[in-house]
Design an enzyme around this catalytic site. Structure first.
Site, PDB file in Angstrom:
ATOM      1  N   CYS A  24       0.842  -1.197   0.000  1.00 18.68           N
ATOM      2  CA  CYS A  24       0.000   0.000   0.000  1.00 18.68           C
ATOM      3  C   CYS A  24       0.877   1.248   0.000  1.00 18.68           C
ATOM      4  O   CYS A  24       2.107   1.165   0.063  1.00 18.68           O
ATOM      5  CB  CYS A  24      -0.938   0.010   1.200  1.00 18.68           C
ATOM      6  N   CYS A  71       3.469   1.716   2.691  1.00 19.32           N
ATOM      7  CA  CYS A  71       4.753   1.044   2.463  1.00 19.32           C
ATOM      8  C   CYS A  71       5.668   1.923   1.620  1.00 19.32           C
ATOM      9  O   CYS A  71       6.825   2.176   1.980  1.00 19.32           O
ATOM     10  CB  CYS A  71       4.535  -0.299   1.765  1.00 19.32           C
ATOM     11  N   ASP A 119       2.689  27.046 -32.391  1.00 21.59           N
ATOM     12  CA  ASP A 119       3.708  27.654 -33.247  1.00 21.59           C
ATOM     13  C   ASP A 119       3.215  27.487 -34.687  1.00 21.59           C
ATOM     14  O   ASP A 119       2.301  26.698 -34.946  1.00 21.59           O
ATOM     15  CB  ASP A 119       5.040  26.943 -33.024  1.00 21.59           C
ATOM     16  N   ASP A 157       7.950  23.023 -32.238  1.00 21.67           N
ATOM     17  CA  ASP A 157       8.934  22.054 -32.738  1.00 21.67           C
ATOM     18  C   ASP A 157      10.360  22.583 -32.773  1.00 21.67           C
ATOM     19  O   ASP A 157      11.298  21.819 -32.970  1.00 21.67           O
ATOM     20  CB  ASP A 157       8.549  21.610 -34.148  1.00 21.67           C
ATOM     21  N   ASP A 165      11.017  27.565 -29.603  1.00 20.87           N
ATOM     22  CA  ASP A 165       9.791  27.261 -28.863  1.00 20.87           C
ATOM     23  C   ASP A 165      10.082  26.715 -27.462  1.00 20.87           C
ATOM     24  O   ASP A 165       9.165  26.611 -26.636  1.00 20.87           O
ATOM     25  CB  ASP A 165       8.948  26.222 -29.615  1.00 20.87           C
TER      26      ASP A 165
END
Length: 756
Positions: A3, A6, A425, A629, A633
Site C-alpha cells: 500500500c 509502504c 507555433d 517544434d 519554442d
C-alpha cells in the site's frame, strides 16, 4: 510493498539519508528512483536503508548503466583466473568499470561505445584460455526467491501447539492466508499487464543481426549472424527485405522502403538510399540495405523511448497525494475501529446486551467479538487506494506510447486533461515545416545566380527551416553536385528575425522587415508592396540587403498540414481556445490563422516573448498547452502547463516538452487531451471503488447486519473480499487498454487519407 504506507515509508527513509537529493518510490512497479551524491553515500548504504525498513531491495541499474553489458562466464573457476580476466579487460581502451558477481559467474562492464564494445570483451576473455574460457550475454532471470515451504509450515507449527486445549482457528488462518496469497498473485498478474507497452516496445528490436566484414579496399570478406546485443558502433549490418533494422544508423549501400510506423506512427513507407538515416526496430520492405550503426544498445532511439515510458510510469501524478494523505491515517484508524468493534461486542455479550441465541454453538461471546474485530482488521484495505492512481497512469502512458503520444509522467498526464487553451507555433507545427521558395523579385540589376550565391553563403550557417529552403533553392543555380559557397565571416543569427554575415567583403542581411529596421536599413515602398502581396497569399516574405541597401525579396511558402483546420475546429467544439504565436511577420501569420480558423494571433515574437505570452494566459486563469517544434519554442514549452513537442522537431524542443507527438500529426494533440481525460476518469472511478468498498465493507465486517439478518463476515471471507478489491482496481485500470481515439478523429483520419 502492499500500500501507499509502504511506499511512503521507504521514500521518507531514503530521503532522510545524507547525500540523497531526491527519492521517488512507485508502488505499482515496486521500484525506487534515487538521485544522490556518490561522494556522500553509496549504493550499498541505500540498499541497507531499504532492508532496515523491512523490505528487500535489489539494484536494477545506476546512472552509469547507459553503456553497460552483462556477461556470463564459463570455465573460470578460481579467484586468480577471475582477477586475470578483470585486469585484461581493464587494459582495454574505453572500459570504465568492471564488477564481478561470483554467485552467478556474472561480469558487468561499463564502457565507452565509441572506443570498444561487447565483442571485444568476449574476444579478450576467450583468448585467455582457448577451449576453456567462454563468455556469453547474461540472461536476466530468476528474479525473486520463491516462498520457502519450511517458513510457512513453521507458522502453522506455532498455531497447532499441543498444550493449547481451547478451540483453534486453524482453518480460519489457512483460508485467510490462502485468499490473501491468491489475491496478491492475481494482483501481480494484473499489474504485469499494465507494463505490456514496455514489453511490446522492447520486442520491436530484432534478436539477431547480420554483421558484414570488409577489407581495406571495401570488398566483402565475411558475413555472420550475431546476437544483436553484441553490436558495436560503426558496425556494418545487412538488412534483408522483411527484416528489422538492428540499430540506429545510416545507409551506406542499397535502396529500399522502410516501414517506420512502429516508431513514428507514419503508415506510409519511407524511401531510403545512401546517406539516409534509419531507426532500429523498423522494418525493411523491398530491398537489401547495408547500414552503418551509429547508436547501439541503450543509445538507440527505441531504447530512449522505452526509458521515457518507464520514467513516466515511475513518476507520481499530483492526485496521488490524495491517497498518500489518507494512508497516513488509514492504518491507525483501522486498528482503532477493529479494537472498538471487539470491545463493543465483548461488552455487549458480557452485560447481556444481546440474546444468547445470537452466539453460534461453536463459540462463546468472546470468540464472536474477536471474529468481528478480526474481520474489520482484515477487510479494511489501503492497497486498492494506493493502486488507484499508479496503475491507471501506467496503463495510460503505455496506451499513449502505442498511439504515438509519449507522455513523460503523471504530472503531464494530469495537467493535460485540464487544458483549455492551446498556443500553436506556425512553422513545422501548423504547417508541414518544409518551406519552399516560390518566387524571387530583384530590385536591382544583377544576375540571379550571383544574388543567390550571396544569400546562400549567409544562410547556410542557419538551422532555420526558411534558411534551408533558400539554400536548397540556390543549389539550382550551381552546376556542381557538392555546392561550396563563399566564406561567410562574422556570422550572426538574430533569433526569429534573420541572419547577418560578411560575404566577399559585403555586408549581407537576410531576414524580415523588423531586422532591416533594427539595422537602420530603409525598406523601399516597392519592397513593401511585394511583402504585402506575399503575406496575403500566406507566404513569408524575406528581404535581402547588401551593404545597407535592400536588393531583393524572396517569397517562401510552407503549406498547412492536412487537416489543420479540422483539428482547430474540433478543439473549438471541446471549448479549448487556440492561439497562434509565431516569429513570422503579421501578414503571413494572419493569413495562416484565418485559413485554419484561429482568431487570436501574436506575430514577430521572439522566443522569450512566446514564453511571456504563455505566462500571461496562465495569469488570466487558463491552463495552457504549448505545441511547437523548434529551439525558439523551448522557453514557451517549459513555461506552459503542458508542453507538446512535434516528434520531427529539434532535440532541445523534445527535451523541454512534457509530451512528445511522435507522429508529428496535429490530431495527436486531441488524442493526448482525450487520453488524459479518460485516464483521470478511470482514476476517479478507482478512488470511488476503493473508498466505497471500505465504507461499505467495514460496517458489514463490524456486524451491523448481524442483529437484523444474522449475517456475519468470517475473517477468511473478509480476506477474500480484501484481496478482490485490489484486483478489481487494477482490472479497472486495465480497461484503459481498450482506449479508442475520439470518433471525430477517426472520421477526420478517413478524410485525410482521401485528400492524400
Amino acid at each position: 510493498m502492499t500500500c501507499t504506507s509502504c511506499s511512503s515509508t521507504v521514500e521518507s527513509v531514503l530521503q532522510g539519508i545524507h547525500g540523497v537529493q531526491r527519492a521517488q518510490v512507485a508502488l505499482a512497479t515496486e521500484e525506487a528512483e534515487i538521485r544522490y551524491d556518490p561522494q556522500l553515500v553509496g549504493v550499498h548504504k541505500l540498499l541497507e536503508a531499504v532492508d532496515d525498513t523491512g523490505f528487500e531491495a535489489i539494484l536494477i541499474s545506476t546512472g552509469e548503466d547507459l553503456n553497460k553489458i552483462h556477461l556470463k562466464l564459463e570455465g573460470i573457476c578460481t579467484d586468480h583466473a577471475m582477477r586475470m580476466v578483470e585486469k585484461s579487460l581493464e587494459a582495454l581502451p574505453g572500459v570504465d568499470d568492471i564488477s564481478i558477481d561470483p554467485t552467478f559467474d556474472k561480469l558487468s562492464i561499463s564502457y565507452k561505445p565509441d572506443q570498444t564494445g561487447p565483442r571485444n570483451f568476449i574476444e579478450v576473455i576467450e583468448s585467455m584460455g582457448p577451449g576453456c574460457y567462454k563468455a556469453t550475454i547474461f540472461s536476466e532471470g530468476g528474479g525473486k526467491e520463491p516462498v520457502r515451504h519450511e517458513e510457512i509450515m513453521q507458522y502453522y507449527r506455532a498455531a497447532t501447539s499441543e498444550d493449547f486445549m481451547a478451540m483453534d482457528f486453524f482453518e480460519t488462518s489457512s483460508m485467510l492466508i490462502s485468499f490473501i496469497l491468491l489475491g496478491k498473485y492475481l494482483e501481480v498478474l494484473a499489474k504485469g499487464k499494465t507494463s505490456d507497452a514496455i514489453a511490446k516496445l522492447m520486442d520491436l528490436a530484432p534478436d539477431t543481426a547480420i554483421l558484414l566484414t570488409f577489407d581495406g579496399e571495401g570488398n566483402l570478406m565475411h558475413e555472420e549472424e550475431i546476437d544483436s546485443r553484441l553490436m558495436q558502433r560503426n558496425d556494418i549490418i545487412k538488412v534483408m527485405p522483411g527484416g528489422k533494422v538492428a540499430s540506429d544508423g545510416f545507409v551506406i549501400w542499397g535502396q529500399s522502403h522502410v516501414n517506420e510506423s512502429m516508431i513514428t506512427g507514419e503508415a506510409r513507407p519511407v524511401a531510403k538510399r545512401k546517406g539516409d538515416s534509419v531507426i532500429g526496430g523498423t522494418v525493411n520492405q523491398n530491398g537489401v540495405l547495408h547500414v552503418q550503426a551509429t547508436q547501439v544498445g541503450s543509445e538507440s532511439a527505441l531504447s530512449q523511448i522505452v526509458r521515457l515510458v518507464e520514467s513516466a510510469q515511475m513518476a507520481k501524478a499530483p492526485v496521488q497525494k490524495f491517497a498518500d494523505r489518507i494512508s497516513k491515517f488509514f492504518v491507525p484508524l483501522v486498528i482503532l475501529l477493529s479494537f472498538s468493534t471487539w470491545l463493543a461486542w465483548f461488552l455487549a455479550g458480557k452485560f447481556n446486551g444481546y440474546p444468547k441465541s445470537w452466539i453460534p454453538a461453536s463459540m462463546d461471546s468472546f470468540q464472536l467479538a474477536l471474529q468481528f474485530g478480526i474481520s474489520v482488521m482484515v477487510i479494511a484495505c489501503p492497497c486498492a487506494l494506493g493502486l488507484a492512481t499508479p496503475t491507471a497512469v501506467m496503463v495510460g502512458t503505455g496506451v499513449g506510447a502505442s498511439q504515438g503520444v509519449l507522455i513523460k509522467g503523471g504530472q503531464a498526464l494530469e495537467s493535460a486533461h485540464k487544458v483549455n487553451c492551446i498556443v500553436f507555433d506556425k512553422t513545422g507545427t501548423l504547417t508541414i515545416g518544409k518551406p519552399v521558395v516560390v518566387s524571387t523579385r530583384l530590385l536591382k540589376n544583377m544576375v540571379l545566380r550571383d544574388f543567390y550565391e550571396l544569400v546562400a553563403a549567409a544562410e547556410v550557417n542557419s538551422e532555420h527551416p526558411l534558411a534551408k529552403a533558400i539554400v536548397e533553392y540556390a543549389k539550382k543555380f550551381r552546376v556542381e553536385e557538392n555546392c561550396v559557397w563563399p566564406e561567410a565571416r562574422d556570422f550572426t543569427s538574430v533569433t526569429g528575425h534573420g541572419v547577418k554575415a560578411i560575404v566577399r567583403n559585403k555586408e549581407i542581411i537576410v531576414g524580415n522587415k523588423s531586422l532591416m529596421i533594427e539595422s537602420n536599413i530603409l525598406v523601399p515602398s516597392h519592397a513593401e508592396e511585394i511583402l504585402m502581396e506575399a503575406e496575403n497569399l500566406a507566404q513569408t516574405g524575406i528581404l535581402v540587403s547588401v551593404d545597407g541597401e535592400v536588393i531583393g525579396v524572396i517569397a517562401i511558402s510552407d503549406p498547412l498540414k492536412v487537416g489543420a483546420q479540422d483539428v482547430i475546429s474540433i478543439l473549438k467544439s471541446m471549448k479549448v481556445k487556440s492561439i497562434l504565436v509565431t516569429g513570422d511577420n503579421w501578414g503571413t501569420a494572419n493569413s495562416i490563422a484565418k485559413e485554419v480558423g484561429i482568431e487570436t494571433v501574436i506575430a514577430e515574437a521572439k522566443p522569450e516573448q512566446k514564453a511571456e505570452k504563455v505566462k500571461e494566459l496562465q495569469m488570466s486563469g487558463l491552463t495552457v498547452a504549448m505545441v511547437g517544434d523548434g529551439i525558439n519554442d523551448s522557453p514557451a514549452l517549459v513555461a506552459a502547463d503542458v508542453g507538446m513537442a512535434i516528434g520531427a522537431g529539434t532535440d532541445i524542443a523534445i527535451e523541454a516538452a512534457d509530451i512528445v507527438l511522435m507522429r508529428s500529426n496535429l490530431e495527436d494533440v486531441i488524442t493526448a487531451i482525450d487520453l488524459s481525460k479518460k485516464t483521470f476518469s478511470r482514476i476517479r472511478l478507482n478512488y470511488i471503488w476503493a473508498l466505497g468498498y471500505n465504507i461499505i465493507g467495514i460496517p458489514i465486517a463490524a456486524g451491523v447486519l448481524f442483529p437484523s439478518t444474522g449475517f456475519r463476515l468470517p475473517p477468511w471471507i473478509a480476506g477474500a473480499a480484501m484481496a478482490a478489491s485490489s484486483v478489481s482496481v487494477v482490472c479497472c485500470s486495465l480497461l484503459l487498454k481498450n482506449y479508442r481515439r475520439p470518433k471525430k478523429l477517426e472520421t477526420f483520419q478517413c478524410r485525410g487519407v482521401k485528400v492524400e
